[in-house]
Motif scaffolding. Sequence first.
Motif, PDB file in Angstrom:
ATOM      1  N   ARG A  99       0.823  -1.223   0.000  1.00  0.00           N
ATOM      2  CA  ARG A  99       0.000   0.000   0.000  1.00  0.00           C
ATOM      3  C   ARG A  99       0.853   1.267   0.000  1.00  0.00           C
ATOM      4  N   THR A 100       1.944   1.267   0.781  1.00  0.00           N
ATOM      5  CA  THR A 100       2.775   2.479   0.879  1.00  0.00           C
ATOM      6  C   THR A 100       3.941   2.481  -0.099  1.00  0.00           C
ATOM      7  N   GLY A 101       4.024   1.445  -0.951  1.00  0.00           N
ATOM      8  CA  GLY A 101       5.108   1.403  -1.931  1.00  0.00           C
ATOM      9  C   GLY A 101       6.277   0.520  -1.521  1.00  0.00           C
ATOM     10  N   THR A 102       6.238   0.015  -0.288  1.00  0.00           N
ATOM     11  CA  THR A 102       7.132  -1.078   0.087  1.00  0.00           C
ATOM     12  C   THR A 102       6.226  -2.191   0.611  1.00  0.00           C
ATOM     13  N   PHE A 103       6.757  -3.418   0.727  1.00  0.00           N
ATOM     14  CA  PHE A 103       5.829  -4.493   1.096  1.00  0.00           C
ATOM     15  C   PHE A 103       5.149  -4.156   2.423  1.00  0.00           C
ATOM     16  N   TYR A 104       5.954  -3.797   3.428  1.00  0.00           N
ATOM     17  CA  TYR A 104       5.376  -3.190   4.633  1.00  0.00           C
ATOM     18  C   TYR A 104       5.952  -1.793   4.817  1.00  0.00           C
ATOM     19  N   ALA A 105       5.177  -0.933   5.492  1.00  0.00           N
ATOM     20  CA  ALA A 105       5.592   0.454   5.676  1.00  0.00           C
ATOM     21  C   ALA A 105       6.861   0.560   6.525  1.00  0.00           C
ATOM     22  N   TYR A 106       7.058  -0.383   7.478  1.00  0.00           N
ATOM     23  CA  TYR A 106       8.208  -0.262   8.390  1.00  0.00           C
ATOM     24  C   TYR A 106       9.527  -0.207   7.639  1.00  0.00           C
ATOM     25  N   GLU A 107       9.543  -0.819   6.431  1.00  0.00           N
ATOM     26  CA  GLU A 107      10.783  -0.845   5.650  1.00  0.00           C
ATOM     27  C   GLU A 107      11.289   0.565   5.342  1.00  0.00           C
ATOM     28  N   GLN A 108      10.359   1.530   5.317  1.00  0.00           N
ATOM     29  CA  GLN A 108      10.750   2.913   5.006  1.00  0.00           C
ATOM     30  C   GLN A 108      11.226   3.662   6.237  1.00  0.00           C
ATOM     31  N   TYR A 109      11.222   3.000   7.385  1.00  0.00           N
ATOM     32  CA  TYR A 109      11.615   3.658   8.636  1.00  0.00           C
ATOM     33  C   TYR A 109      12.959   3.168   9.171  1.00  0.00           C
ATOM     34  N   GLY A 110      13.553   2.200   8.482  1.00  0.00           N
ATOM     35  CA  GLY A 110      14.836   1.683   8.944  1.00  0.00           C
ATOM     36  C   GLY A 110      14.744   0.958  10.275  1.00  0.00           C
ATOM     37  N   ILE A 111      13.575   0.375  10.562  1.00  0.00           N
ATOM     38  CA  ILE A 111      13.434  -0.424  11.788  1.00  0.00           C
ATOM     39  C   ILE A 111      12.750  -1.739  11.440  1.00  0.00           C
ATOM     40  N   GLU A 112      12.767  -2.665  12.389  1.00  0.00           N
ATOM     41  CA  GLU A 112      11.979  -3.881  12.260  1.00  0.00           C
ATOM     42  C   GLU A 112      11.174  -4.077  13.539  1.00  0.00           C
ATOM     43  N   PRO A 113       9.943  -4.543  13.415  1.00  0.00           N
ATOM     44  CA  PRO A 113       9.155  -4.815  14.615  1.00  0.00           C
ATOM     45  C   PRO A 113       9.515  -6.185  15.180  1.00  0.00           C
ATOM     46  N   ASP A 114       8.945  -6.508  16.333  1.00  0.00           N
ATOM     47  CA  ASP A 114       9.034  -7.869  16.864  1.00  0.00           C
ATOM     48  C   ASP A 114       7.853  -8.703  16.381  1.00  0.00           C
ATOM     49  N   ILE A 115       6.715  -8.005  16.235  1.00  0.00           N
ATOM     50  CA  ILE A 115       5.455  -8.651  15.875  1.00  0.00           C
ATOM     51  C   ILE A 115       4.731  -7.718  14.917  1.00  0.00           C
ATOM     52  N   LEU A 116       4.029  -8.275  13.947  1.00  0.00           N
ATOM     53  CA  LEU A 116       3.290  -7.428  12.991  1.00  0.00           C
ATOM     54  C   LEU A 116       1.968  -8.090  12.625  1.00  0.00           C
ATOM     55  N   ALA A 117       0.904  -7.285  12.633  1.00  0.00           N
ATOM     56  CA  ALA A 117      -0.411  -7.768  12.203  1.00  0.00           C
ATOM     57  C   ALA A 117      -0.677  -7.294  10.785  1.00  0.00           C
ATOM     58  N   THR A 118      -1.138  -8.206   9.941  1.00  0.00           N
ATOM     59  CA  THR A 118      -1.415  -7.876   8.541  1.00  0.00           C
ATOM     60  C   THR A 118      -2.748  -8.495   8.150  1.00  0.00           C
ATOM     61  N   ALA A 119      -3.445  -7.875   7.222  1.00  0.00           N
ATOM     62  CA  ALA A 119      -4.706  -8.452   6.700  1.00  0.00           C
ATOM     63  C   ALA A 119      -5.087  -7.641   5.459  1.00  0.00           C
ATOM     64  N   LYS A 120      -6.322  -7.168   5.400  1.00  0.00           N
ATOM     65  CA  LYS A 120      -6.834  -6.367   4.282  1.00  0.00           C
ATOM     66  C   LYS A 120      -6.247  -6.770   2.925  1.00  0.00           C
ATOM     67  N   GLY A 121      -5.255  -6.043   2.424  1.00  0.00           N
ATOM     68  CA  GLY A 121      -4.755  -6.295   1.073  1.00  0.00           C
ATOM     69  C   GLY A 121      -4.174  -7.678   0.838  1.00  0.00           C
ATOM     70  N   ILE A 122      -3.816  -8.377   1.903  1.00  0.00           N
ATOM     71  CA  ILE A 122      -3.049  -9.614   1.714  1.00  0.00           C
ATOM     72  C   ILE A 122      -3.855 -10.718   1.037  1.00  0.00           C
ATOM     73  N   GLY A 123      -5.193 -10.640   1.126  1.00  0.00           N
ATOM     74  CA  GLY A 123      -6.029 -11.626   0.432  1.00  0.00           C
ATOM     75  C   GLY A 123      -6.651 -11.069  -0.831  1.00  0.00           C
ATOM     76  N   GLY A 124      -6.439  -9.789  -1.095  1.00  0.00           N
ATOM     77  CA  GLY A 124      -6.993  -9.162  -2.289  1.00  0.00           C
ATOM     78  C   GLY A 124      -8.516  -9.214  -2.334  1.00  0.00           C
ATOM     79  N   GLY A 125      -9.161  -9.440  -1.202  1.00  0.00           N
ATOM     80  CA  GLY A 125     -10.618  -9.553  -1.144  1.00  0.00           C
ATOM     81  C   GLY A 125     -11.041 -10.842  -0.463  1.00  0.00           C
ATOM     82  N   PHE A 126     -10.154 -11.804  -0.419  1.00  0.00           N
ATOM     83  CA  PHE A 126     -10.440 -13.018   0.345  1.00  0.00           C
ATOM     84  C   PHE A 126     -10.170 -12.716   1.820  1.00  0.00           C
ATOM     85  N   PRO A 127     -11.086 -13.084   2.728  1.00  0.00           N
ATOM     86  CA  PRO A 127     -10.895 -12.729   4.138  1.00  0.00           C
ATOM     87  C   PRO A 127      -9.796 -13.547   4.809  1.00  0.00           C
ATOM     88  N   VAL A 128      -8.644 -12.935   4.970  1.00  0.00           N
ATOM     89  CA  VAL A 128      -7.505 -13.619   5.586  1.00  0.00           C
ATOM     90  C   VAL A 128      -6.574 -12.576   6.191  1.00  0.00           C
TER      91      VAL A 128
END
Length: 396
Positions: A223-252
Amino acid sequence: MSITPLMPVYPRCGVRPVRGEHCHLISEDGRRFLDFASGIAVNALGHSHEGLISTIQKQAETLMHVSNLYGSPQGEAIAQRLVDLTFADTVFFTNSGAEAVECAIKTARVYHQSAGNDEKFELITFNNAFHGRTMATISASSQEKMHKGFLPLLPGFKYIDFNDLEAAAAAIGPNTAGFLVEPIQGEGGIRVADEAFLKGLRELCDKHDLMLILDEVQSGVGRTGTFYAYEQYGIEPDILATAKGIGGGFPVGACLATEQAARGMTFGTHGSTYGGNPFAMAAIGAVLDVVGEDSFLADVRAKGERLKARLEQFIGNYPELFEGVRGKGLFLGLKMKVEPRPFVAHMRDNHQVLAVSAGDQVMRVIPPLVIDDSHIDEFLEKLSAAAASYTPEDTV
Ligand SMILES: *Cc1c(COP(=O)(O)O)cnc(C)c1O
């Protein structure tokens, strides 16, 4: 009886879509809408994407569901692809964003409790955040309108101001388990985290052995032009929640974690009947085939910059309506000087173009990631016509 068969929790508008064609929706009455709402950042590949359809069709004919009691070649393959694409070492699949956040909350709590630190259960979250509609995820949000009538909340959340690193440092206490934060608040109004803020949270987590949980349910998957937005911040999380776009409309959805962060997520600690079933894995696979490519992401960045530049130029013509453009990639918001909701309704009903209002008087512009310049042109044309024909008193 006056209640509708469909439980009336949504104030639904008069547009009743029955078919999708690429970046357009066709309603029951035959009208055709340019869709710059994408089912709220879900339809990353637009509607009627051939790769997604054929993959899902084929999987439906092969195997839709088996229990998580059995081995999952489909889940293993998709988890491996997400591990390869991200900071994560391990993945739990869910059926929605809220469930992904739930899993993230549980992962953070059990990280501490599995090491005997039972007092570390509290997550620090941020004002105007949105994390979903389950009891835990409404409790994680400061927004009282979501709490009303559903008390008591789940204990263990403390709210502070977004982008306020000093407040974040001051909020840490003996009960703190970690931070839960959207790198770009979606419902909150495309509020972008400062780089120093996210970097500062990362440092605080390292210093105090806390979990940094990112909620990228809306900002993730290209959505933000990198796979996840954190990549543009020079950090990594410990845990990340993802959904919405990842199924392209399939609920996952999914909860991603490092090996260290997931140390408490052992046999029997968590589960889901549907989570990660072959049908859902096929949908994620089809989305990753497209969005997982660097060239596609570079294209999203380029299109995002073109759309943002066009919007910035456009709003100069209507200083009484618009204040500014914010966001990254194709996760954009127009900060308005009038209420966005009636303007969005005016755009929809009179100019056949869909966008979504958000908090902080912002209109979200979140098209499918597969738009081309013709869609950007069409959006600007319709937006201009809508602005030219709008008087803020028109509350459609
Ligand atoms: C939409 C959203 C959720 C909730 O996802 P659901 O699939 O509706 O449960 C959680 N967090 C963020 C940031 C979201 O935008």
